[in-house]
Design an enzyme around this catalytic site. Structure first.
Site, mmCIF file in Angstrom:
data_model
loop_
_atom_site.group_PDB
_atom_site.id
_atom_site.type_symbol
_atom_site.label_atom_id
_atom_site.label_comp_id
_atom_site.label_asym_id
_atom_site.label_seq_id
_atom_site.Cartn_x
_atom_site.Cartn_y
_atom_site.Cartn_z
ATOM 1 N N SER A 201 9.240 95.569 30.228
ATOM 2 C CA SER A 201 9.053 95.033 31.572
ATOM 3 C C SER A 201 7.820 94.142 31.631
ATOM 4 O O SER A 201 6.848 94.351 30.907
ATOM 5 C CB SER A 201 8.889 96.165 32.588
ATOM 6 O OG SER A 201 8.667 95.626 33.884
ATOM 7 N N LYS B 28 13.089 102.856 32.095
ATOM 8 C CA LYS B 28 13.093 101.457 32.516
ATOM 9 C C LYS B 28 13.993 101.268 33.745
ATOM 10 O O LYS B 28 13.665 100.488 34.658
ATOM 11 C CB LYS B 28 13.579 100.567 31.363
ATOM 12 C CG LYS B 28 13.722 99.077 31.715
ATOM 13 C CD LYS B 28 12.431 98.465 32.225
ATOM 14 C CE LYS B 28 12.405 96.957 32.255
ATOM 15 N NZ LYS B 28 13.557 96.238 32.729
ATOM 16 N N HIS C 113 12.105 102.494 36.680
ATOM 17 C CA HIS C 113 11.096 101.465 36.958
ATOM 18 C C HIS C 113 11.706 100.349 37.798
ATOM 19 O O HIS C 113 11.139 99.920 38.809
ATOM 20 C CB HIS C 113 10.545 100.908 35.642
ATOM 21 C CG HIS C 113 9.835 99.591 35.772
ATOM 22 N ND1 HIS C 113 10.508 98.389 35.929
ATOM 23 C CD2 HIS C 113 8.522 99.274 35.770
ATOM 24 C CE1 HIS C 113 9.633 97.406 36.024
ATOM 25 N NE2 HIS C 113 8.427 97.916 35.930
ATOM 26 N N ASN C 114 12.873 99.868 37.396
ATOM 27 C CA ASN C 114 13.502 98.766 38.121
ATOM 28 C C ASN C 114 13.942 99.181 39.515
ATOM 29 O O ASN C 114 13.880 98.394 40.465
ATOM 30 C CB ASN C 114 14.698 98.229 37.326
ATOM 31 C CG ASN C 114 14.259 97.377 36.149
ATOM 32 O OD1 ASN C 114 13.145 97.484 35.670
ATOM 33 N ND2 ASN C 114 15.151 96.533 35.677
ATOM 34 N N GLU D 134 10.957 99.134 41.577
ATOM 35 C CA GLU D 134 10.667 97.712 41.819
ATOM 36 C C GLU D 134 11.495 97.196 43.006
ATOM 37 O O GLU D 134 10.963 96.499 43.882
ATOM 38 C CB GLU D 134 10.988 96.924 40.552
ATOM 39 C CG GLU D 134 10.804 95.429 40.625
ATOM 40 C CD GLU D 134 11.273 94.744 39.351
ATOM 41 O OE1 GLU D 134 12.020 93.755 39.454
ATOM 42 O OE2 GLU D 134 10.914 95.218 38.255
#
Length: 483
Positions: free
Chosen positions: A129, A184, A187-188, A191
């Site tokens: 990222s 990940k 995380h997204n 986000e």
């Protein structure tokens, strides 16, 4: 003679920048791209004067690599990854490592780990990222896959990763098979939530307080000096300040329909599958779907009215409330995200280090912020912490912010401003802190129409009961259930 430390396949912007980053840190990288002209363009352009080795076939690429060979794929997620893997397998030897650095769905990484290990090879599903800037100067890297692969990629990954203040790299082993890509994915999802929260704050400033872009830019820049210090707040201030060649604010000319690549949706779907109330991120995904209905929204705007009231309060006080609401809701987003991580760790037998994950995100990635240091501190203090909201720092932060948060959500309703993530986060908080919710009535309804049974407050958990509510339903039940 083999001279390259690692090979990389896929020379789109992320791939190119990772190669240049590795080169800067003293590693020799061999590169290949399916459209081989792109290799030549890269060597004649950004990679000119570097030690990067260009190749025009997979055989040539593999021949340039030192043993054990490390091959990193930066290609489109899905079938393209599997296709390249199948082409590589006959060219590699036992113990060689294939790394997938794309935005792959974590079940694919679970499957690929098992498949490649069955062939005597190692696999690392690695989340990366930070966008093109992060890839070039220091991304957040989240490696998972075959545990035996980690020692062979650790030095390269930790060298090129972003670093926190004390020099610790934002890269560490996450866990086996799909753990890296799962982290990940979360995380997204976070986000998505962070971006939507900021957009809602922006709309409240613009449409309720009547602030112009310069005023909003200055406000976000000021907020970036405090608890909200983060990359996304920083770039929001920069975006609102940006003027085109005619002196016009570019942001005002951007069509209000949001795109997505699916990772936020994956997070929301997985939360449904795992039974975790990831309400804020779910609403962030739905907000993007709603934004895509541009023509319908324009038509509806001329038909549907909200009978809203004008703002008559204290502008600065309300602005402070928006700041508090943004921070409190951000805490909810991470609390929910970590609930999902904890559930997945149990479901997939991953030994996730929650404090370490916060450190991975502290620099280099899109959600990087000072806030993440507080998450690491929380899990360093109590590795078995059930929920971030129960940590002393986050409890105090929400206690200090929630009244302003409530005023903002109430004002948004009064003024007809949609705040799906701010309001969903508040509802989650109020639900989570409630010792008793109305699900007793819901269970009675289920038992009434479907004999689904219920548990009682005056009996031990795990005992199920049925009431013949109408006198004609009988005593046959549909059996127990999973709550």
């Amino acid at each position: 003679m083999a001279s390259a430390d690692i090979g990389l396949i896929g020379l789109a912007v992320m791939g190119q920048n990772l190669v240049l980053n590795m080169n800067d840190h003293g590693y020799t990288v061999a590169v290949y791209n399916r459209t081989t002209a792109k290799v030549d363009e890269f060597l004649a352009g950004p990679a000119q004067g570097t030690n990067v080795i260009g190749t025009h076939s997979l055989e040539e690429l593999v021949g340039q690599l030192k043993a054990p060979r490390r091959v990193m794929l930066m290609v489109k997620a899905g079938r393209a990854v599997d296709a390249v893997i199948e082409q590589l397998i006959p060219l590699l030897d036992e113990g060689d490592i294939i790394i997938d650095g794309g935005n792959s769905f974590y079940p694919d990484s679970i499957r690929r780990t098992q498949y490649l290990e069955s062939k005597g090879l190692l696999f690392s599903g690695t989340g990366v990222s930070g966008g093109e800037e992060g890839a070039r100067h220091g991304p957040s890297i989240m490696p998972g896959g075959s545990p035996a692969a980690w020692p062979h990629v650790k030095e390269i990954f930790q060298s090129i990763a972003a670093k926190v203040e004390d020099g610790t790299p934002c890269c560490d082993w996450v866990g086996s098979d799909g753990a890296g890509h799962f982290v990940k994915m979360v995380h997204n999802g976070i986000e998505y939530g962070d971006m939507q929260l900021i957009c809602e704050a922006y709309q409240l400033m613009r449409d309720v307080l009547g602030m112009n872009n310069d005023e909003m830019s200055a406000t976000f820049a000021e907020w970036n000096k405090g608890a909200l210090d983060s990359y996304l707040i920083e770039i929001t201030a920069n975006i609102l300040a940006y003027k085109d060649e005619n002196g016009e604010s570019t942001v005002d000319y951007i069509l209000d329909t949001a795109g997505q690549k699916g990772t936020g949706k994956w997070t929301a779907v997985n939360a449904l599958e795992q039974g975790i109330p990831l309400t804020l991120i779910g609403e962030a995904v739905f907000a993007r779907f709603l934004s895509a209905l541009k023509e319908e929204r324009v038509a509806a705007s001329g038909i549907l009215s909200a009978h809203t009231l004008p703002f008559t309060g204290d502008k600065q006080a309300f602005l402070n409330d928006i700041r508090d609401a943004l921070y409190a809701a951000k805490i909810m987003s991470y609390a929910q995200g970590y609930m999902l991580l904890r559930e997945a760790a149990g479901a997939y037998n991953w030994d996730l280090n929650y404090g370490s994950i916060a450190l991975l995100w502290r620099e280099g990635c899109i959600i990087r912020s000072a806030f993440l240091g507080k998450i690491k501190e929380a899990y360093d203090k109590d590795a078995a912490l059930i929920n971030l909201l129960l940590d002393d720092y986050f409890k105090a932060a929400v206690d200090q912010s929630h009244l302003g948060w409530r005023r903002v959500v109430a004002a948004a309703v009064t003024h007809g401003i949609p705040v799906p993530t701010l309001s969903a986060a508040l509802s989650f908080y109020d639900g989570y802190r409630s010792a008793r919710v109305p699900a007793n009535l819901l269970q009675a309804q289920r038992d009434y129409f479907g004999a689904h049974t219920y548990e009682r407050t005056d009996r031990p958990r795990g005992e199920f009961f049925h009431t013949n509510w109408t006198g004609t339903g009988g005593d046959v039940t549909s059996g127990s259930y999973d709550a």
